[in-house]
Design a protein around this motif. Structure first.
Motif, PDB file in Angstrom:
ATOM      1  N   UNK A 107      35.529   0.369 -68.525  1.00 24.80           N
ATOM      2  CA  UNK A 107      36.767  -0.381 -68.246  1.00 24.80           C
ATOM      3  C   UNK A 107      37.040  -0.440 -66.748  1.00 24.80           C
ATOM      4  N   UNK A 108      36.830   0.674 -66.056  1.00 33.35           N
ATOM      5  CA  UNK A 108      37.044   0.697 -64.603  1.00 33.35           C
ATOM      6  C   UNK A 108      36.062  -0.228 -63.898  1.00 33.35           C
ATOM      7  N   UNK A 109      34.808  -0.244 -64.348  1.00 36.54           N
ATOM      8  CA  UNK A 109      33.818  -1.120 -63.725  1.00 36.54           C
ATOM      9  C   UNK A 109      34.146  -2.581 -64.008  1.00 36.54           C
ATOM     10  N   UNK A 110      34.667  -2.860 -65.196  1.00 32.28           N
ATOM     11  CA  UNK A 110      35.006  -4.238 -65.561  1.00 32.28           C
ATOM     12  C   UNK A 110      36.142  -4.789 -64.705  1.00 32.28           C
ATOM     13  N   UNK A 111      37.026  -3.918 -64.232  1.00 40.47           N
ATOM     14  CA  UNK A 111      38.159  -4.371 -63.416  1.00 40.47           C
ATOM     15  C   UNK A 111      37.711  -5.046 -62.127  1.00 40.47           C
ATOM     16  N   UNK A 112      36.600  -4.594 -61.562  1.00 39.39           N
ATOM     17  CA  UNK A 112      36.124  -5.150 -60.297  1.00 39.39           C
ATOM     18  C   UNK A 112      34.893  -6.042 -60.466  1.00 39.39           C
TER      19      UNK A 112
END
Length: 188
Positions: A107-112
């Motif tokens: 999810x954190x990687x998808x944000x950027x």
């Protein structure tokens, strides 16, 4: 299953099939309950470790490796911290307890991610590392082996180390080789 039921009907052994289904269902419930306790314990400990700042310490310790494997993210970013917690859980052989941390990392990687809906190279690398992780202490496997009567449940540890290291090495090499193949620098 359908073939088994048809064979049981044809041979008059439907009672054995019914007994096996009920026995299997009971074993499945026992397995889930035993794994649930261990998963809750380790997930809770990992949450405490995160709140206690161990995540930051791990992300600093893993920083040289993380920079090479995940160049899209800063070593202190939430994505790298979540990846480090996932890697740590996998090192301890806590595959099921590592899952929530793996989801948080993705999810954190998808944000950027510049191309939403398409995995970038770092996301693909994370999937490879998570799937073929090195387990220093295969806890869950040891618990299951002990539950089913193994006198030495951790005697397979050297084999686990060799196979998980080989799988991880091959996975990382293939991910690096295939990095530039997708459109916009992402794997497809």
């Amino acid at each position: 299953m359908l073939i088994s039921i048809l064979c049981a009907l044809a041979t008059g052994r439907m009672q054995e099939v019914s007994d096996a289904v009920l026995s299997g269902a009971g074993d499945a419930v026992q397995l889930v309950i035993s794994l649930l306790g261990m998963m809750c314990l380790w997930t809770g400990l990992m949450k405490i470790a995160d709140a206690g700042g161990i995540t930051r310490i791990l992300s600093r310790a893993f920083a040289p490796v993380m920079k090479r494997l995940f160049p899209d993210y800063e070593p202190e970013s939430p994505a790298v911290r979540a990846i480090c917690m996932n890697v740590t859980a996998n090192l301890l052989g806590l595959g099921n307890a590592a899952t929530p941390m793996g989801i948080a990392a993705m999810k954190e990687m998808a944000k950027t991610n510049p191309t939403p809906g398409v995995a970038n190279n770092s996301m693909a690398m994370f999937v490879v590392i998570n799937t073929a992780s090195i387990q220093l202490l295969p806890t869950m496997m040891g618990i299951q082996r002990a539950r089913y009567g193994s006198a030495t449940p951790f005697d397979v540890v050297p084999a686990v180390w060799v196979t998980s290291f080989a799988a991880l090495l091959v996975g990382i090499l293939m991910a690096k080789i295939l990095e530039g193949r997708g459109q916009h620098g992402s794997l497809r």
